[in-house]
Design an enzyme around this catalytic site. Sequence first.
Site, mmCIF file in Angstrom:
data_model
loop_
_atom_site.group_PDB
_atom_site.id
_atom_site.type_symbol
_atom_site.label_atom_id
_atom_site.label_comp_id
_atom_site.label_asym_id
_atom_site.label_seq_id
_atom_site.Cartn_x
_atom_site.Cartn_y
_atom_site.Cartn_z
ATOM 1 N N SER A 172 108.421 -102.674 41.432
ATOM 2 C CA SER A 172 108.272 -103.560 40.281
ATOM 3 C C SER A 172 106.921 -103.310 39.640
ATOM 4 C CB SER A 172 108.393 -105.030 40.703
ATOM 5 O OG SER A 172 107.303 -105.408 41.523
ATOM 6 N N GLY A 174 105.288 -106.115 38.326
ATOM 7 C CA GLY A 174 104.581 -107.376 38.483
ATOM 8 C C GLY A 174 104.272 -108.098 37.187
ATOM 9 N N SER A 180 108.820 -107.370 32.113
ATOM 10 C CA SER A 180 109.100 -107.350 33.542
ATOM 11 C C SER A 180 110.125 -106.254 33.858
ATOM 12 C CB SER A 180 109.657 -108.707 33.979
ATOM 13 O OG SER A 180 110.129 -108.651 35.312
ATOM 14 N N ASP A 214 116.456 -106.788 34.762
ATOM 15 C CA ASP A 214 115.336 -106.358 33.920
ATOM 16 C C ASP A 214 115.580 -104.995 33.287
ATOM 17 O OD1 ASP A 214 113.953 -108.632 34.530
ATOM 18 O OD2 ASP A 214 112.687 -107.710 36.051
#
Length: 302
Positions: A172, A174, A180, A214
């Site tokens: 990811s 973050g 995101s 996402d």
Amino acid sequence: MRRKIISTICISLFGLLSLAQEQEDAIFNQDRTNQGLNERWELTPETRNKTFTISPYKPVYVLPFRYVNKPNEQPASLSPINVSEEHKDYKKLEIKFQISFKTKISQGLFFGKGDLWLAFTQTANWQAYNDGLSRPFRELNYEPELIFNYPLDLAIGDFKFKMVGFGFNHQSNGRSLPESRSWNRFTMHLGMEYKKWTFFAKPWLRFRETKGDDNPQITDYIGKGEFNVIYSNWGHVFTLNHRTNFRFNHRNRGYTEFTWSYPIKNHLKAFLAVSNGYGDSMIDYNWNQTNIGVGITLIEWL
């Protein structure tokens, strides 16, 4: 305040480099014919260390000068809520660095041979030369992994099957919406050697998202697996990393990176990295770009 933050980051980075370097010393101070996957993954009783010892994982490097031909100035996911509305004037020249390490948390599993590892990798794309935007970090990626590895003792002539395993991987950046980006994977791997060549095959399966996505269709862009080919000789290390979605038609996408390291002094090496494709970072998962970077490395794949 900015200088204090930068100083803290640099101190942390080189502290981790030093920890990993202590383990790397044992590898480079011996003859290369006795080195490779055995030492890096502790595949034999002679190379086995204690648990909870920091050791190298992926390459550790700093690229002070990295040219990006097409910076992603307004990231857009295929998810409507993950489309940035703000355009940012990023520079084509930036700094990129990566730190990576692992530690064995359990050993002797399954017939006394299997090991369980915890690994962490972080990459940073830093717009250090962009004074107009106050020199921000364009993208930070975090990648913790849990890896089970099992040694193999199979060979066809000089071609050796050294290890096999699986893992759970989270990656990811973050960040909050709309920028995101994250995903979770079940990974598998196979490690092989042939004389001065090392080969990795690492396919993966993405876990289904239950509360929104996402980065829809991320495997169509970043790929469903990767292959690493590494050649080492006289201190030089050449690597070719290729990710692919396994579609052999006009919908084929992926990412290819070539690196070359050249010894300067002891473990310090000059480092060249050239890449093209999708997913250079999480925010760029569906963005195609070409990158050329020069810098230094202290730890290579092997």
